[in-house]
Design a protein around this motif. Structure first.
Motif, PDB file in Angstrom:
ATOM      1  N   LEU A  19       0.827  -1.213   0.000  1.00  0.00           N
ATOM      2  CA  LEU A  19       0.000   0.000   0.000  1.00  0.00           C
ATOM      3  C   LEU A  19       0.860   1.262   0.000  1.00  0.00           C
ATOM      4  N   GLU A  23       1.254   4.315  -6.495  1.00  0.00           N
ATOM      5  CA  GLU A  23       0.065   3.782  -7.167  1.00  0.00           C
ATOM      6  C   GLU A  23       0.189   3.940  -8.673  1.00  0.00           C
ATOM      7  N   ASP A  24      -0.230   2.932  -9.419  1.00  0.00           N
ATOM      8  CA  ASP A  24      -0.224   2.991 -10.877  1.00  0.00           C
ATOM      9  C   ASP A  24      -1.332   3.942 -11.327  1.00  0.00           C
ATOM     10  N   PRO A  28      -6.014   2.501 -10.870  1.00  0.00           N
ATOM     11  CA  PRO A  28      -6.185   2.957  -9.492  1.00  0.00           C
ATOM     12  C   PRO A  28      -6.260   1.790  -8.506  1.00  0.00           C
ATOM     13  N   ARG A  29      -5.673   2.000  -7.353  1.00  0.00           N
ATOM     14  CA  ARG A  29      -5.646   0.957  -6.324  1.00  0.00           C
ATOM     15  C   ARG A  29      -6.917   0.978  -5.495  1.00  0.00           C
ATOM     16  N   ASN A  30      -7.410  -0.192  -5.178  1.00  0.00           N
ATOM     17  CA  ASN A  30      -8.531  -0.368  -4.259  1.00  0.00           C
ATOM     18  C   ASN A  30      -8.002  -0.948  -2.954  1.00  0.00           C
ATOM     19  N   PRO A  82      -3.957   5.111   1.577  1.00  0.00           N
ATOM     20  CA  PRO A  82      -3.068   4.922   0.422  1.00  0.00           C
ATOM     21  C   PRO A  82      -3.732   4.153  -0.724  1.00  0.00           C
ATOM     22  N   ALA A  83      -4.894   4.609  -1.149  1.00  0.00           N
ATOM     23  CA  ALA A  83      -5.632   3.978  -2.248  1.00  0.00           C
ATOM     24  C   ALA A  83      -6.621   4.995  -2.804  1.00  0.00           C
ATOM     25  N   SER A  84      -6.946   4.849  -4.067  1.00  0.00           N
ATOM     26  CA  SER A  84      -7.904   5.768  -4.697  1.00  0.00           C
ATOM     27  C   SER A  84      -9.338   5.434  -4.342  1.00  0.00           C
ATOM     28  N   SER A 124      -7.486  -3.574  -9.504  1.00  0.00           N
ATOM     29  CA  SER A 124      -6.306  -3.916  -8.715  1.00  0.00           C
ATOM     30  C   SER A 124      -6.618  -3.579  -7.267  1.00  0.00           C
TER      31      SER A 124
END
Length: 425
Positions: A19, A23-24, A28-30, A82-84, A124
């Motif tokens: 985390l 982030e790419d 987007p990161r979940n 730390p995620a969208s 992701s």
């Protein structure tokens, strides 16, 4: 078999490190966490989300989310996370809030399916598998969660013309799942993947159109189990005729596609021990023959080989898991079509057992296929028990609906064991 989701097992520390990684931007990161009744979070999840607690509470109040199982809360661009996208999935008691002893959440298979559905194709995610009421066996629960995700992510769309708008959603769901005991969970998740592959194989066979999945093509696909160590024997019409399988051959004689009998053998148990046999009805398309079915809904008759598909999947699972058992699978593969060569109502055929059968309705073809398949496995393999799987009649849906399959047995002990296995899985 290719699964439409990827699960990587990590320790909690490794998951939190993932985390913290950049982030790419294109993907987007979940972040997925689990909440119990009244938004109760486990220690790890609570620590990770401490800076976002006020936002979570506010969003939950607006959405009337209280952490009950089957519900979820989605927050986009959460502050201090730390995620969208943050997905909070409920695992609390679904009953009344004033229950003295609410039932402990245990349906991790459904939880995995629900989470995969919420994430969506191509997502992701990092899943912090840290529940407020920890399961008795966290590694096994994580494996069931992954299995549910794999099964939910399944799709059968290779024959569809894709729209350009869907291009950004292509690809499997990619999940990193953080657990308390990563080593134990890795082994169990790997084992669960074999079960998922077996189910996907069976589903795909059922979904294939009949102009693709002829008896010969079904037999060819079943023969691919040789890669797992399964012994495969395919009997053509000449071989079946020599054995006297006139009941099975009669069903398929109106089709341009020749019938097949496939024998799958897994020898993982004691040498010489009697095997368990699975026999599957494999009518790749059932028009009803001369006693033709109504046109409405006939397209679904491509699935009349579901029993044979289930047997193929079962042998895949047995072999992939290196089961310490001797197992035989028999697939009776035919196509029931009306034609100048088709058998007629009133015809009399002789089965492999030597018994004669008068055909009154050619749409009662399943029992003819199974009669010879059962005789074959009894005479050639002398099994300790036989489990026959078949789509014999839609009338079973009238009795049992969509949730249960019909089970008939001449052995109460075997029936009880099958029922317990079905309930457990």
């Amino acid at each position: 078999m290719t699964l439409n989701a990827k699960f990587e097992v990590l320790s909690f520390d490794e998951a939190e490190a993932a985390l913290r990684a950049p982030e790419d931007a294109g993907r987007p990161r979940n972040l997925v966490v689990f909440a119990g009744t009244e938004l109760a979070l486990a220690e790890r999840a609570a620590a990770l989300l401490k800076d976002a607690k006020a936002q979570i509470d506010r969003a939950a109040a607006a959405a009337r989310f209280k952490g009950k199982s089957g519900s979820s809360l989605e927050i986009l661009a959460p502050v201090g996370v730390p995620a969208s996208r943050l997905l909070v999935v409920g695992v609390g008691a679904a009953g009344s809030d004033d229950s003295d002893k609410p039932a402990k959440f245990e349906d991790f298979l459904s939880l995995g399916g629900q989470t995969a559905a919420k994430l969506g194709q191509g997502a992701s995610a990092v899943v912090l598998f840290d529940l407020p009421d920890a399961p008795a066996e966290p590694a096994a629960a994580a494996a069931q969660f992954a299995l549910g995700g794999w099964l939910r992510a399944y799709k059968f769309d290779q024959y569809k013309t894709k729209k350009k708008d869907d291009a950004d959603k292509d690809g499997p769901i990619e999940v990193q799942i953080g657990v308390s005991d990563a080593e134990s969970a890795k082994a169990l998740v790997a084992e669960a993947s074999h079960t998922a592959e077996a189910v996907v194989l069976a589903r795909t066979l059922v979904n294939e159109p009949a102009n693709v999945l002829s008896p010969a093509e079904f037999a060819r696909r079943a023969s691919e189990l040789m890669k797992l160590g399964v012994e495969v024997e395919i009997l053509d019409e000449k071989a079946m005729s020599e054995l006297g399988m006139r009941a099975l051959l009669g069903v398929g004689q109106g089709s341009e596609n020749e019938s097949r009998l496939v024998v799958l053998r897994w020898n993982g148990g004691a040498e010489g021990a009697a095997p368990i046999a699975f026999v599957g009805k494999g009518v790749v398309f059932d028009t009803g023959g001369i006693s033709i079915k109504p046109a409405a809904g006939m397209e679904d008759m491509k699935g009349d080989m579901g029993g044979a598909a289930a047997v193929t999947g079962a042998l895949y699972a047995v072999a992939a898991r290196k089961a310490k058992a001797n197992v035989v699978g028999i697939l009776g593969l035919v196509e029931n079509m009306p034609d100048g060569k088709a058998q007629r109502p009133g015809d009399i055929v002789k089965s492999m057992s030597g018994q004669t059968i008068e055909v009154i309705n050619t749409d009662a073809e399943g029992r003819l296929v199974l009669a010879d398949a059962l005789t074959y496995v009894i005479e050639k393999h002398k099994p300790a028990a036989i489990v026959d799987l078949a789509t014999l009649t839609g009338a079973i849906l009238v009795a049992l609906g969509q949730e249960y399959g019909g089970l008939f047995s001449n052995n109460d002990e075997l029936a009880e064991r099958l029922t317990k296995a079905g309930t457990a899985t």
